[in-house]
Design an enzyme around this catalytic site. Structure first.
Site, PDB file in Angstrom:
ATOM      1  N   HIS A 237       8.087   8.353 -27.485  1.00  0.00           N
ATOM      2  CA  HIS A 237       7.199   9.377 -26.898  1.00  0.00           C
ATOM      3  C   HIS A 237       7.519  10.804 -27.328  1.00  0.00           C
ATOM      4  CE1 HIS A 237       4.409  11.422 -23.998  1.00  0.00           C
ATOM      5  NE2 HIS A 237       5.512  11.813 -23.521  1.00  0.00           N
TER       6      HIS A 237
ATOM      7  N   ARG B 218       0.738  -1.211   0.052  1.00  0.00           N
ATOM      8  CA  ARG B 218       0.090  -0.140  -0.079  1.00  0.00           C
ATOM      9  C   ARG B 218       0.920   1.345  -0.096  1.00  0.00           C
ATOM     10  NH1 ARG B 218      -3.011  -3.158   3.649  1.00  0.00           N
ATOM     11  NH2 ARG B 218      -4.678  -4.266   2.691  1.00  0.00           N
TER      12      ARG B 218
ATOM     13  N   LYS C 211       8.210  22.677 -14.256  1.00  0.00           N
ATOM     14  CA  LYS C 211       7.477  21.637 -13.883  1.00  0.00           C
ATOM     15  C   LYS C 211       6.988  21.772 -12.601  1.00  0.00           C
ATOM     16  CE  LYS C 211       6.029  16.990 -14.721  1.00  0.00           C
ATOM     17  NZ  LYS C 211       6.156  15.859 -15.203  1.00  0.00           N
TER      18      LYS C 211
ATOM     19  N   HIS D  23       0.522  16.631 -26.710  1.00  0.00           N
ATOM     20  CA  HIS D  23       0.328  15.091 -26.396  1.00  0.00           C
ATOM     21  C   HIS D  23      -0.977  14.561 -26.916  1.00  0.00           C
ATOM     22  CE1 HIS D  23       3.669  16.397 -23.799  1.00  0.00           C
ATOM     23  NE2 HIS D  23       3.584  15.165 -23.254  1.00  0.00           N
TER      24      HIS D  23
ATOM     25  N   HIS E 265      -0.031  11.313 -28.586  1.00  0.00           N
ATOM     26  CA  HIS E 265      -0.567   9.986 -28.028  1.00  0.00           C
ATOM     27  C   HIS E 265      -1.245   9.316 -29.287  1.00  0.00           C
ATOM     28  CE1 HIS E 265      -0.385  11.093 -23.478  1.00  0.00           C
ATOM     29  NE2 HIS E 265       0.793  10.833 -24.117  1.00  0.00           N
TER      30      HIS E 265
ATOM     31  N   LYS F 183       3.642  11.599 -11.617  1.00  0.00           N
ATOM     32  CA  LYS F 183       2.510  10.757 -12.396  1.00  0.00           C
ATOM     33  C   LYS F 183       3.327   9.158 -12.646  1.00  0.00           C
ATOM     34  CE  LYS F 183       0.002  13.737 -15.108  1.00  0.00           C
ATOM     35  NZ  LYS F 183      -0.340  14.221 -16.435  1.00  0.00           N
TER      36      LYS F 183
ATOM     37  N   ASN G  54       0.842  19.019 -21.267  1.00  0.00           N
ATOM     38  CA  ASN G  54       0.320  17.852 -22.015  1.00  0.00           C
ATOM     39  C   ASN G  54       0.214  18.639 -23.463  1.00  0.00           C
ATOM     40  OD1 ASN G  54       0.246  15.532 -20.719  1.00  0.00           O
ATOM     41  ND2 ASN G  54      -1.724  16.183 -19.997  1.00  0.00           N
TER      42      ASN G  54
ATOM     43  N   GLU H 279      -3.747  17.294 -11.495  1.00  0.00           N
ATOM     44  CA  GLU H 279      -4.430  17.967 -12.659  1.00  0.00           C
ATOM     45  C   GLU H 279      -5.866  18.196 -12.562  1.00  0.00           C
ATOM     46  OE1 GLU H 279      -2.456  16.025 -16.075  1.00  0.00           O
ATOM     47  OE2 GLU H 279      -3.989  16.031 -17.259  1.00  0.00           O
TER      48      GLU H 279
ATOM     49  N   ARG I  57      -2.479  21.821 -14.835  1.00  0.00           N
ATOM     50  CA  ARG I  57      -1.220  20.871 -15.036  1.00  0.00           C
ATOM     51  C   ARG I  57      -1.582  20.517 -16.332  1.00  0.00           C
ATOM     52  NH1 ARG I  57       1.459  15.840 -11.303  1.00  0.00           N
ATOM     53  NH2 ARG I  57       2.848  15.021 -13.100  1.00  0.00           N
TER      54      ARG I  57
ATOM     55  N   GLU J 171      10.552  17.925 -25.087  1.00  0.00           N
ATOM     56  CA  GLU J 171      10.012  18.227 -23.927  1.00  0.00           C
ATOM     57  C   GLU J 171      10.517  19.569 -23.192  1.00  0.00           C
ATOM     58  OE1 GLU J 171       7.117  16.783 -22.535  1.00  0.00           O
ATOM     59  OE2 GLU J 171       7.280  14.626 -23.467  1.00  0.00           O
TER      60      GLU J 171
HETATM   61  P1  NAD Z   1      12.833   5.009 -22.327  1.00  0.00           P
HETATM   62  O1  NAD Z   1      12.703   4.836 -20.554  1.00  0.00           O
HETATM   63  O2  NAD Z   1      12.323   4.036 -22.970  1.00  0.00           O
HETATM   64  O3  NAD Z   1      14.298   5.203 -22.603  1.00  0.00           O
HETATM   65  C1  NAD Z   1      14.934   5.324 -23.797  1.00  0.00           C
HETATM   66  C2  NAD Z   1      15.889   4.522 -24.142  1.00  0.00           C
HETATM   67  O4  NAD Z   1      17.156   4.898 -23.569  1.00  0.00           O
HETATM   68  C3  NAD Z   1      15.616   3.134 -23.590  1.00  0.00           C
HETATM   69  O5  NAD Z   1      16.199   1.764 -24.496  1.00  0.00           O
HETATM   70  C4  NAD Z   1      16.468   3.056 -22.431  1.00  0.00           C
HETATM   71  O6  NAD Z   1      17.087   1.714 -21.940  1.00  0.00           O
HETATM   72  C5  NAD Z   1      17.669   3.867 -22.807  1.00  0.00           C
HETATM   73  N1  NAD Z   1      18.377   4.646 -21.805  1.00  0.00           N
HETATM   74  C6  NAD Z   1      18.013   5.268 -21.026  1.00  0.00           C
HETATM   75  N2  NAD Z   1      18.801   6.019 -20.363  1.00  0.00           N
HETATM   76  C7  NAD Z   1      20.033   5.593 -21.008  1.00  0.00           C
HETATM   77  C8  NAD Z   1      21.418   6.156 -21.013  1.00  0.00           C
HETATM   78  N3  NAD Z   1      21.960   7.108 -20.023  1.00  0.00           N
HETATM   79  N4  NAD Z   1      22.435   5.801 -21.853  1.00  0.00           N
HETATM   80  C9  NAD Z   1      21.989   4.902 -22.613  1.00  0.00           C
HETATM   81  N5  NAD Z   1      20.756   4.438 -23.050  1.00  0.00           N
HETATM   82  C10 NAD Z   1      19.886   4.920 -22.053  1.00  0.00           C
HETATM   83  O7  NAD Z   1      12.072   6.491 -22.688  1.00  0.00           O
HETATM   84  P2  NAD Z   1      11.995   8.023 -22.013  1.00  0.00           P
HETATM   85  O8  NAD Z   1      11.835   8.694 -23.121  1.00  0.00           O
HETATM   86  O9  NAD Z   1      12.830   7.984 -21.032  1.00  0.00           O
HETATM   87  O10 NAD Z   1      10.411   7.984 -21.388  1.00  0.00           O
HETATM   88  C11 NAD Z   1       9.341   7.505 -22.205  1.00  0.00           C
HETATM   89  C12 NAD Z   1       8.424   7.007 -21.160  1.00  0.00           C
HETATM   90  O11 NAD Z   1       8.220   8.150 -20.138  1.00  0.00           O
HETATM   91  C13 NAD Z   1       6.747   6.857 -21.766  1.00  0.00           C
HETATM   92  O12 NAD Z   1       6.537   5.546 -21.416  1.00  0.00           O
HETATM   93  C14 NAD Z   1       5.913   7.937 -21.225  1.00  0.00           C
HETATM   94  O13 NAD Z   1       4.948   7.717 -21.276  1.00  0.00           O
HETATM   95  C15 NAD Z   1       6.597   8.393 -19.962  1.00  0.00           C
HETATM   96  N6  NAD Z   1       6.439   9.759 -19.404  1.00  0.00           N
HETATM   97  C16 NAD Z   1       5.971   9.849 -18.415  1.00  0.00           C
HETATM   98  C17 NAD Z   1       5.720  11.210 -17.807  1.00  0.00           C
HETATM   99  C18 NAD Z   1       5.534  11.289 -16.284  1.00  0.00           C
HETATM  100  O14 NAD Z   1       4.914  12.494 -16.193  1.00  0.00           O
HETATM  101  N7  NAD Z   1       5.197  10.217 -15.526  1.00  0.00           N
HETATM  102  C19 NAD Z   1       6.065  12.352 -18.512  1.00  0.00           C
HETATM  103  C20 NAD Z   1       6.570  12.001 -19.882  1.00  0.00           C
HETATM  104  C21 NAD Z   1       6.751  10.716 -20.359  1.00  0.00           C
HETATM  105  N1  GLY Z   2       4.130  14.888 -18.153  1.00  0.00           N
HETATM  106  C1  GLY Z   2       2.852  15.563 -18.072  1.00  0.00           C
HETATM  107  C2  GLY Z   2       2.655  15.503 -16.502  1.00  0.00           C
HETATM  108  O1  GLY Z   2       3.569  15.456 -15.796  1.00  0.00           O
HETATM  109  O2  GLY Z   2       1.663  16.076 -15.900  1.00  0.00           O
END
Ligand code: NAD
Ligand code: GLY
Length: 362
Positions: free
Chosen positions: A262, A118, A224, A245, A249, A140, A242, A234, A238, A182
């Site tokens: 992404h 939990r 942010k 997005h 998306h 998030k 997006n 949100e 907030r 971003e």
């Molecule tokens: P990712 O986590 O898939 O990483 C991209 C690639 O780079 C992967 O293959 C990873 O293994 C590799 N990698 C990461 N760091 C590295 C490094 N230092 N050296 C070499 N390789 C490395 O992609 P991302 O772009 O970091 O994240 C995308 C995800 O984030 C999506 O799922 C998206 O929905 C999510 N997201 C979430 C939020 C949120 O607010 N929570 C906001 C934006 C995006």
């Molecule tokens: N990436 C959008 C948010 O965190 O709200």
């Protein structure tokens, strides 16, 4: 090192930004309150950084779970592997989960932390530019469902975010571009001066200039943190984070998660949103052209997938989380540096934007 604070009363937390942070064990150690920690990472990151992070945790029971790499693994099944590891190694409610990776790892690790017994503590160590400027901050967390991206999740804040900019040295250029989308977003939605700064420095940023990247990460995190502090869950504001997005998306889910990154989808999505804003007279033609130029300089795609029709966009955009009472809501620019969320959409102009995309005419 710079510290940015996410101000959420008794759940406030620091974002540490700097180089060589893996040699400052105390930055992590001070956020481990029990005697156990589980590092959640993937097959790409483990050989690069797992030992360095483990070395910061002297005196703690440290275990690890190494997940498969990729957006296609951002599922409940993969999160279950984290629970298997936690239960298998006897982790109790005082354990701390440590997300070592990009947004995929951060989102899944945070969600596991929200659910395990939990709710247990977690720390984000983001290693992509995208996760450093966006996903690791703000709480998030979650996973994808075959019918929609990030449709299952929780708001759950970390204890700290540790951004070691050295990790960008191993990041593939395509991933740097995705993160830059971003960064550009923050300029567009909240800070025209920052947008101009990015335009002036885009070449050096893309060549990996560490000092400029740290500056871009700081301003992005400040932006942010400010938005999240005002509207954590949100309720309204907030959603401006997006920008682009809803279009993005739609591209991601139509193409299959992982085909477009992404950040790439967000880049093209921002241009589509800006095109709509130009059609409503909020942006000038030259501002639209300049944005397209900046996205190209950042190595981002600026044309939506050729096989996506306007109907494909509309149907995918209609299951976006911002949809209210069946109406599409979009984040739109009032001008450079200022965004609003609205369901007051001119359908004809939106269709013109989608048609222009198909003709590669932005
Ligand atoms: P990712 O986590 O898939 O990483 C991209 C690639 O780079 C992967 O293959 C990873 O293994 C590799 N990698 C990461 N760091 C590295 C490094 N230092 N050296 C070499 N390789 C490395 O992609 P991302 O772009 O970091 O994240 C995308 C995800 O984030 C999506 O799922 C998206 O929905 C999510 N997201 C979430 C939020 C949120 O607010 N929570 C906001 C934006 C995006
Ligand atoms: N990436 C959008 C948010 O965190 O709200």
């Amino acid at each position: 090192m710079i510290t940015v604070t996410v101000d959420l009363a008794d759940r406030s937390y620091p974002i540490y930004i700097g180089d060589q942070l893996f040699s400052q064990a105390d930055l992590l150690r001070r956020h481990i309150h029990g005697r156990q920690a589980m590092i959640v990472t993937n097959t790409t990151l483990a050989p690069l950084y797992l030992d360095s992070v483990k070395a910061m945790l002297d005196g703690v029971q440290v275990d690890e779970v190494i997940l498969p790499d990729g957006e296609s693994f951002k599922t409940l099944e993969t999160v279950n592997l984290i629970f298997d590891a936690l239960l298998g190694k006897g982790h109790n409610r005082t354990t701390t989960l440590i997300a070592l990776g990009g947004g995929v790892i951060g989102d899944m690790c945070g969600f596991a932390a929200a659910c395990y017994q939990r709710g247990v503590n977690f720390v984000q160590i983001p290693t992509t530019l995208l996760s450093q400027v966006d996903s690791s901050v703000g709480g998030k967390t979650g996973v994808n469902h075959p019918l929609g991206k990030n449709m299952i999740g929780a708001f759950y804040q970390p204890q700290a975010v540790l951004i070691n900019t050295d990790t960008l040295a191993t990041l593939p250029t395509r991933e740097l571009s995705a993160g830059m989308a971003e960064v550009i977003k923050y300029g567009l939605i909240a800070d025209k001066g920052f947008y101009r700064w990015i335009q002036q420095n885009i070449e050096a940023l893309m060549s990996g200039d560490r000092a400029l990247l740290a500056q871009a990460i700081q301003v992005s995190c400040e932006c942010k943190a400010d938005v999240v502090a005002k509207d954590e869950r949100e309720g309204g504001l907030r959603a401006i984070l997006n920008f682009g997005h809803t279009f993005g998306h739609a591209i991601e889910s139509h193409q299959g998660y992982g085909s477009w990154l992404h950040g790439e989808a967000v880049g093209t999505g921002m241009l589509m949103a800006a095109d709509y804003c130009a059609r409503t007279g909020k942006l000038s033609e030259s501002e639209l052209v300049e944005l397209k130029q900046l996205l190209i300089q950042a190595g981002l795609p600026v044309v939506p997938p050729a096989d996506m029709s306007a109907e494909d966009f509309i149907s995918r955009m209609s299951i976006d989380k911002k949809v209210l009472d069946g109406r599409i809501r979009l984040v739109l620019l009032e001008c450079l540096g200022s965004a609003v969320v609205t369901s007051d959409i001119d359908r004809e102009l939106l269709l013109e934007t989608l048609a222009a995309g198909a003709l590669e005419a932005y």
